[in-house]
Design a protein around this motif. Structure first.
Motif, PDB file in Angstrom:
ATOM      1  N   GLY A 115       0.796  -1.217   0.000  1.00  0.00           N
ATOM      2  CA  GLY A 115       0.000   0.000   0.000  1.00  0.00           C
ATOM      3  C   GLY A 115       0.830   1.269   0.000  1.00  0.00           C
ATOM      4  N   LEU A 116       2.025   1.217   0.600  1.00  0.00           N
ATOM      5  CA  LEU A 116       2.867   2.412   0.672  1.00  0.00           C
ATOM      6  C   LEU A 116       3.839   2.522  -0.497  1.00  0.00           C
ATOM      7  N   LYS A 117       4.389   1.407  -0.923  1.00  0.00           N
ATOM      8  CA  LYS A 117       5.434   1.461  -1.948  1.00  0.00           C
ATOM      9  C   LYS A 117       4.892   1.876  -3.312  1.00  0.00           C
ATOM     10  N   THR A 118       3.677   1.462  -3.633  1.00  0.00           N
ATOM     11  CA  THR A 118       3.128   1.821  -4.934  1.00  0.00           C
ATOM     12  C   THR A 118       2.946   3.336  -5.087  1.00  0.00           C
ATOM     13  N   PRO A 119       2.308   4.029  -4.113  1.00  0.00           N
ATOM     14  CA  PRO A 119       2.219   5.497  -4.243  1.00  0.00           C
ATOM     15  C   PRO A 119       3.575   6.181  -4.253  1.00  0.00           C
ATOM     16  N   LEU A 120       4.512   5.666  -3.469  1.00  0.00           N
ATOM     17  CA  LEU A 120       5.841   6.271  -3.453  1.00  0.00           C
ATOM     18  C   LEU A 120       6.525   6.104  -4.805  1.00  0.00           C
ATOM     19  N   ALA A 121       6.335   4.954  -5.429  1.00  0.00           N
ATOM     20  CA  ALA A 121       6.933   4.733  -6.751  1.00  0.00           C
ATOM     21  C   ALA A 121       6.334   5.681  -7.780  1.00  0.00           C
ATOM     22  N   VAL A 122       5.034   5.916  -7.692  1.00  0.00           N
ATOM     23  CA  VAL A 122       4.382   6.851  -8.611  1.00  0.00           C
ATOM     24  C   VAL A 122       4.914   8.263  -8.402  1.00  0.00           C
ATOM     25  N   LEU A 123       5.037   8.683  -7.135  1.00  0.00           N
ATOM     26  CA  LEU A 123       5.567  10.012  -6.838  1.00  0.00           C
ATOM     27  C   LEU A 123       6.995  10.168  -7.360  1.00  0.00           C
ATOM     28  N   ALA A 124       7.812   9.127  -7.165  1.00  0.00           N
ATOM     29  CA  ALA A 124       9.192   9.197  -7.640  1.00  0.00           C
ATOM     30  C   ALA A 124       9.231   9.336  -9.166  1.00  0.00           C
ATOM     31  N   GLN A 125       8.358   8.604  -9.849  1.00  0.00           N
ATOM     32  CA  GLN A 125       8.322   8.685 -11.311  1.00  0.00           C
ATOM     33  C   GLN A 125       7.877  10.073 -11.779  1.00  0.00           C
ATOM     34  N   GLU A 126       6.864  10.632 -11.120  1.00  0.00           N
ATOM     35  CA  GLU A 126       6.385  11.959 -11.495  1.00  0.00           C
ATOM     36  C   GLU A 126       7.443  13.026 -11.210  1.00  0.00           C
ATOM     37  N   ALA A 127       8.162  12.863 -10.084  1.00  0.00           N
ATOM     38  CA  ALA A 127       9.229  13.817  -9.769  1.00  0.00           C
ATOM     39  C   ALA A 127      10.335  13.761 -10.809  1.00  0.00           C
ATOM     40  N   GLU A 128      10.635  12.544 -11.307  1.00  0.00           N
ATOM     41  CA  GLU A 128      11.663  12.405 -12.338  1.00  0.00           C
ATOM     42  C   GLU A 128      11.234  13.083 -13.634  1.00  0.00           C
ATOM     43  N   ARG A 129       9.965  12.954 -13.969  1.00  0.00           N
ATOM     44  CA  ARG A 129       9.466  13.610 -15.182  1.00  0.00           C
ATOM     45  C   ARG A 129       9.484  15.129 -15.031  1.00  0.00           C
ATOM     46  N   ALA A 130       9.062  15.617 -13.848  1.00  0.00           N
ATOM     47  CA  ALA A 130       9.022  17.056 -13.616  1.00  0.00           C
ATOM     48  C   ALA A 130      10.411  17.669 -13.552  1.00  0.00           C
ATOM     49  N   GLY A 131      11.426  16.851 -13.297  1.00  0.00           N
ATOM     50  CA  GLY A 131      12.788  17.370 -13.164  1.00  0.00           C
ATOM     51  C   GLY A 131      13.347  17.926 -14.447  1.00  0.00           C
ATOM     52  N   THR A 132      12.734  17.565 -15.572  1.00  0.00           N
ATOM     53  CA  THR A 132      13.232  18.060 -16.859  1.00  0.00           C
ATOM     54  C   THR A 132      12.616  19.399 -17.239  1.00  0.00           C
ATOM     55  N   GLY A 133      11.620  19.861 -16.483  1.00  0.00           N
ATOM     56  CA  GLY A 133      10.946  21.110 -16.812  1.00  0.00           C
ATOM     57  C   GLY A 133      11.421  22.263 -15.962  1.00  0.00           C
ATOM     58  N   GLU A 134      10.539  23.271 -15.828  1.00  0.00           N
ATOM     59  CA  GLU A 134      10.904  24.461 -15.079  1.00  0.00           C
ATOM     60  C   GLU A 134      10.983  24.213 -13.572  1.00  0.00           C
ATOM     61  N   GLY A 135      10.213  23.276 -13.081  1.00  0.00           N
ATOM     62  CA  GLY A 135      10.202  23.037 -11.638  1.00  0.00           C
ATOM     63  C   GLY A 135      11.222  22.008 -11.197  1.00  0.00           C
TER      64      GLY A 135
END
Length: 317
Positions: A115-135
């Protein structure tokens, strides 16, 4: 009851023997000393023997309980007299209830991990994608916090699972089987470095530890040694009797070594010997916690090869 009856009769005969001995001083020749002596001694011995036979099931029960504690059995086996069998049945029912409770706790820990690892994995993936933009700065901060949360979740879930495993009676694991699987994996991971990983484990050596927890402890120690060593890692295991039987497992590397002042502190949660190196600083802390849950310990020393020696002590099965 039969033993008590025989013992009582023996005491009566012995008392009669003493009385007749006193009477014989006044009227010599009427006491049959041999018959009285043999009768009294025979009855007393028979009474003691019967009591010993009556108590034998308790010695058997103690032996079977020791087998459960040492991991040789999960139930108290055997047939017992009607006076003892209800106690054995209650003990087995208690052991089964404990097993079910531990299994439920481990299932809950697994559900929590999922229950905890799946949301954390999603957050990590979204943070990696956002790292290429302005934020990118915000994304980096989020990624760091997600990684920190993941490490804490892994640590506490491992601790919870280990606590449940340590509470489970009958734990037993072969050291050789655990070491062989881990060494094969590490040799493949570090094939490019050409590391030499040597092992010396006596055949048949087992510890009173769940297989998953032994893999966790030895995996952390071997991985840590491979990370710091220059060319060679050696794992040696042996059994020693010190009050209770203990299994000693040492892992040596030929790396740069560790300052003696840090040998205790690096076993604490979140402490690393080198902050610039990768890792969470939780590996050795997990080994320490797991070892202590099973009644063992972990110590760091200077290795004869110049690096660090991790000395793990666990109860032998």
């Amino acid at each position: 009851m039969l033993g008590a009856l025989l013992w009582t009769i023996g005491l009566v005969v012995a008392t009669h023997f003493v009385v007749m001995a006193l009477v014989s001083f006044a009227r010599p020749g009427i006491v049959h000393w041999g018959a009285l002596s043999v009768g009294a001694i025979g009855l007393l011995v028979a009474g003691l023997t019967q009591v010993r036979i009556g108590l034998a099931p308790f010695a058997q029960l103690r032996s079977r309980l020791a087998a459960v504690r040492q991991g040789l059995s999960r139930r108290v086996e055997g047939s017992y007299p009607s006076e003892v069998q209800p106690l054995v049945d209650d003990l087995n029912a208690l052991l089964e209830d404990r097993e079910r409770s531990v299994a439920r706790a481990q299932t809950k820990a697994g559900d929590l991990a999922h229950g905890l690892k799946t949301p954390l994995a999603v957050l990590a993936q979204e943070a990696e994608r956002a790292g290429t933009g302005e934020g990118s700065e915000l994304a980096t901060t989020v990624a760091q916090q997600v990684d920190r949360m993941r490490r804490q979740v892994d640590y506490h879930l491992a601790h919870a699972r280990a606590a449940a495993s340590g509470a489970r009676l009958g734990a037993r694991c072969s050291v050789e089987e655990s070491v062989e699987g881990l060494v094969r994996t590490l040799r493949r991971l570090h094939a490019e470095r050409g590391l030499v990983i040597e092992t010396e484990v006596p055949v048949g050596l087992a510890v009173r530890v769940q297989r998953e927890d032994l893999d966790e402890m030895l995996g952390n120690l071997l991985d840590n040694a491979c990370k710091w060593t220059r060319s060679r890692v050696r794992l040696a295991a042996s059994a020693e009797a010190a009050g209770e039987s203990e299994a000693l497992i040492s892992v040596d590397d030929d790396g740069p070594g560790l300052d003696p002042s840090l040998q205790d502190s690096v076993l604490q949660r979140g402490v690393r010997a080198d902050e610039a190196s990768p890792g969470s600083g939780l590996g050795l802390a997990i080994v320490r916690d797991l070892a202590e849950l099973y009644g063992g310990s972990i110590r760091l020393h200077e290795s004869p090869t110049g690096g660090v020696r991790a000395r793990l002590e666990l109860p032998a099965a």
